[in-house]
Design an enzyme around this catalytic site. Structure first.
Site, PDB file in Angstrom:
ATOM      1  N   SER A  93      23.796  50.482  43.116  1.00  0.00           N
ATOM      2  CA  SER A  93      22.627  49.820  43.706  1.00  0.00           C
ATOM      3  C   SER A  93      22.836  48.330  43.965  1.00  0.00           C
ATOM      4  O   SER A  93      22.052  47.710  44.673  1.00  0.00           O
ATOM      5  CB  SER A  93      21.406  49.998  42.796  1.00  0.00           C
ATOM      6  OG  SER A  93      21.574  49.294  41.578  1.00  0.00           O
ATOM      7  N   LYS A 133      19.862  44.599  38.282  1.00  0.00           N
ATOM      8  CA  LYS A 133      19.219  44.275  39.560  1.00  0.00           C
ATOM      9  C   LYS A 133      19.187  42.760  39.745  1.00  0.00           C
ATOM     10  O   LYS A 133      19.670  41.995  38.915  1.00  0.00           O
ATOM     11  CB  LYS A 133      17.794  44.828  39.614  1.00  0.00           C
ATOM     12  CG  LYS A 133      17.659  46.315  39.324  1.00  0.00           C
ATOM     13  CD  LYS A 133      18.247  47.187  40.420  1.00  0.00           C
ATOM     14  CE  LYS A 133      18.055  48.673  40.100  1.00  0.00           C
ATOM     15  NZ  LYS A 133      18.720  49.561  41.092  1.00  0.00           N
TER      16      LYS A 133
END
Length: 230
Positions: A93, A133
């Site tokens: 991601s 993230k």
């Protein structure tokens, strides 16, 4: 009695007195020597007797005596549990900046209440899984999406430092997000494939859940073969 006859007795008495004085003086000297030996022995015993140490002295003593045995593991524990966090990037991601399977090093000693926008961080959500993230929304921000871009409080966010041109960012489940106090809004760099705040039931991450700021990653050779993704 004549004086001449007394003189020999006086001389004899004087010799006896001198002899007694010499004996007493020798005895005193001998006793002093004994006392000196005893004092030296006592001093030696005091040096050999264990001294009371302060807590700081105890710590220094233990480090001096046992550091060569336990110093390495102790430093590793301090680095791993207090200063740094080590792990493996769990998914793709954050690609292309951080590849799945890379070894990451994160710095724990950060002020999670005052993170900068764009900071790459690791954290845990309610499921207990470690996520990696990037901080996009700060406490109090209103986040919206339009034409594939991210807007913060009505202004387009410049993400050129970590996103390639032409990569669109979809809104996800909501058109607008209002970040609560003490929380952050996180997105992955791989916007087309990242499952992040746009798709979570609770899109906000508490500052307390953030464990570190990622400093760098190192690719692990043959990771795909090891993980079975090849």
């Amino acid at each position: 009695m004549r004086l001449a006859s007394i003189i020999p007795y006086v001389v004899q008495y004087t010799h006896l007195m001198n002899a007694n004085y010499n004996i007493e003086e020798a005895s005193v000297v001998e006793n002093n020597d004994k006392n000196m030996v005893t004092t030296e022995e006592m001093a030696a015993q005091e040096e050999q007797a264990p001294k009371k140490r302060t807590p700081v002295e105890w710590v220094l003593h233990i480090l001096k005596e046992y550091f060569y045995l336990y110093g390495g593991p102790l430093i590793a524990i301090i680095l791993g549990l207090v200063i740094f966090q080590f792990g493996v990037v769990p998914t793709g991601s954050m690609e292309p900046n951080y590849h799945a399977g890379s070894f990451f090093v994160a710095f724990r000693l950060i002020d999670t209440e005052n993170l900068d926008r764009g900071t790459p961080v690791v954290f845990k959500r309610e499921d207990g899984v470690v996520y990696f993230k990037r901080v996009i929304g700060l406490p109090g921000d209103t986040i919206t999406f339009a034409d594939g871009n991210v807007y913060i409080n009505g202004e387009e966010l410049d993400e050129s430092a970590y996103l390639e041109d032409g990569i669109p960012t979809d809104a996800g489940y909501c058109d607008e997000y209002l970040v609560p106090d003490g929380c952050y809004f996180m997105l992955g760099d791989n916007r087309l494939y990242s499952i992040d705040a746009r798709y979570w039931e609770n899109p906000y991450i508490s500052a307390d859940a953030i464990s570190g700021r990622v400093l760098f990653t190192v690719k692990i050779p043959f990771w795909n073969a090891i993980s079975g993704n090849e």
